[in-house]
Structures are given as C-alpha cells and as structure tokens.
Design a protein around this motif. Structure first.
Motif, mmCIF file in Angstrom:
data_model
loop_
_atom_site.group_PDB
_atom_site.id
_atom_site.type_symbol
_atom_site.label_atom_id
_atom_site.label_comp_id
_atom_site.label_asym_id
_atom_site.label_seq_id
_atom_site.Cartn_x
_atom_site.Cartn_y
_atom_site.Cartn_z
ATOM 1 N N PHE A 1 7.656 3.137 -15.134
ATOM 2 C CA PHE A 1 6.620 2.412 -14.394
ATOM 3 C C PHE A 1 7.146 1.851 -13.074
ATOM 4 O O PHE A 1 6.367 1.537 -12.172
ATOM 5 N N LEU A 2 8.461 1.715 -12.956
ATOM 6 C CA LEU A 2 9.042 1.233 -11.692
ATOM 7 C C LEU A 2 8.595 2.092 -10.512
ATOM 8 O O LEU A 2 8.329 1.567 -9.432
ATOM 9 N N ALA A 3 8.520 3.409 -10.709
ATOM 10 C CA ALA A 3 8.115 4.309 -9.622
ATOM 11 C C ALA A 3 6.728 3.938 -9.093
ATOM 12 O O ALA A 3 6.505 3.920 -7.878
ATOM 13 N N GLY A 4 5.817 3.644 -9.993
ATOM 14 C CA GLY A 4 4.476 3.257 -9.576
ATOM 15 C C GLY A 4 4.457 1.927 -8.852
ATOM 16 O O GLY A 4 3.736 1.756 -7.861
ATOM 17 N N VAL B 1 6.975 0.567 -7.168
ATOM 18 C CA VAL B 1 7.607 0.756 -5.854
ATOM 19 C C VAL B 1 6.625 1.436 -4.903
ATOM 20 O O VAL B 1 6.475 1.031 -3.743
ATOM 21 N N ASP B 2 5.918 2.445 -5.386
ATOM 22 C CA ASP B 2 4.936 3.147 -4.552
ATOM 23 C C ASP B 2 3.802 2.209 -4.134
ATOM 24 O O ASP B 2 3.368 2.214 -2.984
ATOM 25 N N ALA B 3 3.332 1.376 -5.058
ATOM 26 C CA ALA B 3 2.260 0.426 -4.733
ATOM 27 C C ALA B 3 2.740 -0.591 -3.698
ATOM 28 O O ALA B 3 1.990 -0.940 -2.767
ATOM 29 N N LEU B 4 3.968 -1.048 -3.835
ATOM 30 C CA LEU B 4 4.523 -1.999 -2.869
ATOM 31 C C LEU B 4 4.673 -1.340 -1.495
ATOM 32 O O LEU B 4 4.352 -1.943 -0.469
ATOM 33 N N ARG B 5 5.117 -0.083 -1.485
ATOM 34 C CA ARG B 5 5.252 0.660 -0.220
ATOM 35 C C ARG B 5 3.891 0.771 0.474
ATOM 36 O O ARG B 5 3.765 0.523 1.668
ATOM 37 N N ARG B 6 2.861 1.116 -0.294
ATOM 38 C CA ARG B 6 1.520 1.243 0.293
ATOM 39 C C ARG B 6 0.969 -0.114 0.714
ATOM 40 O O ARG B 6 0.263 -0.224 1.711
ATOM 41 N N ALA B 7 1.284 -1.177 -0.029
ATOM 42 C CA ALA B 7 0.803 -2.520 0.312
ATOM 43 C C ALA B 7 1.342 -2.969 1.667
ATOM 44 O O ALA B 7 0.659 -3.674 2.406
ATOM 45 N N TYR B 8 2.560 -2.554 1.988
ATOM 46 C CA TYR B 8 3.153 -2.917 3.278
ATOM 47 C C TYR B 8 2.897 -1.868 4.342
ATOM 48 O O TYR B 8 3.366 -2.000 5.472
ATOM 49 N N GLY B 9 2.132 -0.834 4.002
ATOM 50 C CA GLY B 9 1.759 0.192 4.971
ATOM 51 C C GLY B 9 0.556 -0.239 5.784
ATOM 52 O O GLY B 9 0.017 -1.350 5.617
ATOM 53 N N PRO B 10 0.084 0.647 6.646
ATOM 54 C CA PRO B 10 -1.036 0.302 7.538
ATOM 55 C C PRO B 10 -2.341 -0.025 6.811
ATOM 56 O O PRO B 10 -3.146 -0.795 7.308
ATOM 57 N N GLN B 11 -2.550 0.529 5.622
ATOM 58 C CA GLN B 11 -3.776 0.274 4.859
ATOM 59 C C GLN B 11 -3.659 -0.952 3.948
ATOM 60 O O GLN B 11 -4.640 -1.368 3.352
ATOM 61 N N GLY B 12 -2.456 -1.504 3.821
ATOM 62 C CA GLY B 12 -2.224 -2.615 2.904
ATOM 63 C C GLY B 12 -2.836 -3.921 3.391
ATOM 64 O O GLY B 12 -3.044 -4.129 4.585
ATOM 65 N N THR B 13 -3.123 -4.784 2.440
ATOM 66 C CA THR B 13 -3.697 -6.098 2.749
ATOM 67 C C THR B 13 -2.696 -7.187 2.348
ATOM 68 O O THR B 13 -1.803 -6.945 1.529
ATOM 69 N N PRO B 14 -2.867 -8.389 2.874
ATOM 70 C CA PRO B 14 -1.985 -9.490 2.456
ATOM 71 C C PRO B 14 -2.028 -9.751 0.941
ATOM 72 O O PRO B 14 -1.009 -10.057 0.337
ATOM 73 N N VAL B 15 -3.200 -9.627 0.345
ATOM 74 C CA VAL B 15 -3.318 -9.844 -1.100
ATOM 75 C C VAL B 15 -2.528 -8.777 -1.860
ATOM 76 O O VAL B 15 -1.790 -9.089 -2.803
ATOM 77 N N GLN B 16 -2.651 -7.509 -1.454
ATOM 78 C CA GLN B 16 -1.888 -6.440 -2.108
ATOM 79 C C GLN B 16 -0.393 -6.686 -1.962
ATOM 80 O O GLN B 16 0.376 -6.459 -2.910
ATOM 81 N N ARG B 17 0.029 -7.145 -0.805
ATOM 82 C CA ARG B 17 1.458 -7.421 -0.589
ATOM 83 C C ARG B 17 1.953 -8.477 -1.567
ATOM 84 O O ARG B 17 3.014 -8.335 -2.169
ATOM 85 N N LYS B 18 1.167 -9.543 -1.735
ATOM 86 C CA LYS B 18 1.561 -10.615 -2.664
ATOM 87 C C LYS B 18 1.586 -10.109 -4.104
ATOM 88 O O LYS B 18 2.546 -10.343 -4.835
ATOM 89 N N VAL B 19 0.514 -9.436 -4.508
ATOM 90 C CA VAL B 19 0.400 -8.958 -5.890
ATOM 91 C C VAL B 19 1.547 -8.014 -6.237
ATOM 92 O O VAL B 19 2.223 -8.175 -7.253
ATOM 93 N N ALA C 1 11.854 -5.843 -14.391
ATOM 94 C CA ALA C 1 13.247 -6.016 -14.827
ATOM 95 C C ALA C 1 13.349 -6.794 -16.148
ATOM 96 O O ALA C 1 13.996 -6.316 -17.087
ATOM 97 N N PRO C 2 12.734 -7.973 -16.266
ATOM 98 C CA PRO C 2 12.840 -8.660 -17.564
ATOM 99 C C PRO C 2 12.160 -7.896 -18.701
ATOM 100 O O PRO C 2 12.602 -7.971 -19.849
ATOM 101 N N LEU C 3 11.107 -7.151 -18.400
ATOM 102 C CA LEU C 3 10.465 -6.352 -19.456
ATOM 103 C C LEU C 3 11.401 -5.263 -19.960
ATOM 104 O O LEU C 3 11.488 -5.002 -21.166
ATOM 105 N N ILE C 4 12.114 -4.631 -19.039
ATOM 106 C CA ILE C 4 13.068 -3.584 -19.411
ATOM 107 C C ILE C 4 14.186 -4.175 -20.277
ATOM 108 O O ILE C 4 14.533 -3.635 -21.323
#
Length: 158
Positions: free
Chosen positions: A108-111, A113-131, A140-143
């Motif tokens: 699930f880390l891959a997903g 990381v990808d979501a975080l990358r998109r959140a900080y991309g041109p289409q990302g929003t401040p809320v997505q960045r925080k989430v 990490a603690p779940l693993i």
C-alpha cells in the motif's frame, strides 16, 4: 517472568485490536470507496472504470499492471483486509496472516506515495496535501505492528 500468561494476553489483545482496525477499514472500502480512490495508483487501473469516478486519473498508453478498474482495486483490497481481520484473530493462522498483512501494508506504500506525489502536483489541493502527508507515515507503524504479530507470545510454551 512473574506473569507467564501476560505475554499471550497482550498478543491476543494486540491481534484483536489489529483485527478490529482491519475490519473497520474493510467495511469503509465498501461504504465509502471514495476515501480510498486517490491511493490507488494510476498504473494499476484500467481505463474502463465506472462513470461515477472509477476511472483512473490520467491516460497512459501502456499499463502492464492495469488489471482492474480503480473501484475493483478498492473492492479487492477491502476483501483482503476483511480476510486479514479474520485470519489475525485465529492463533493457528496468525503468523501467516501477519506476514501477509505486513506485505499488504508495504504494498500500500506505493499508492500512498503516488497519492502524495499527485497531491503536490499541479492538480493537487491543500487539503489533499495535508491528508496524504498524514496517511503516508501512518503506514510505518501499521507495518511494524503487523510484523510484531508474527512472533509467538512470551510464555506461549508454558
């Protein structure tokens, strides 16, 4: 050790808590799939998702890992979490389930990381960045927790 059964009780409690968390997450996959939609990487998605948002974010000409639509991936991961919730509670299957759950959380880390990358991309929003800035480090603690359930409880042989 003055309380030989304490190790087993703690492990049972930890396994029950992990099972409850996995069950709650599995149920959320089906009640609110939108919560998980952004953490399914585009490269895993077919382009033929449902019109209600099941399609992938971007168009890519070649997706060798695109076996399912976004909504199908969400449902499959929900079923995997449901199976893990049950398996982690059964002492005879706990070690195998904990190993599989650790692998699942690591995958699930891959997903995330990808979501975080998109959140900080041109289409990302401040809320997505925080989430997504919060969701990624929670893996990490779940693993570590899932991995810890592989070990036999202290005093289990007594």
């Amino acid at each position: 050790m003055p309380f030989p059964r304490a190790g087993r009780a703690v492990q049972r409690l930890s396994a029950a808590a992990m099972g409850a968390l996995l069950l709650a997450s599995a149920m959320k996959h089906f009640r609110d799939p939108g919560f998980y939609r952004q953490v399914v990487p585009d490269y895993l998605c077919r382009e033929d998702g449902a019109a209600d948002g099941g399609t992938c974010h971007g168009a890519a000409p070649s997706r060798p890992f695109a076996l399912l639509s976004r909504d199908e991936w969400i449902a499959v991961s929900g079923l995997l979490e449901l199976a893990a919730a049950v398996g982690i509670l059964v002492p005879g299957t706990r070690k195998a389930t904990a190993t599989a759950t650790t692998i699942m959380f690591a995958a699930f880390l891959a997903g995330h990381v990808d979501a975080l990358r998109r959140a900080y991309g041109p289409q990302g929003t401040p809320v997505q960045r925080k989430v997504h800035s919060v969701r990624l480090p929670l893996q990490a603690p779940l693993i570590v927790w899932a991995w810890s359930l592989r070990k036999p409880a202290a005093g289990a042989g007594l």
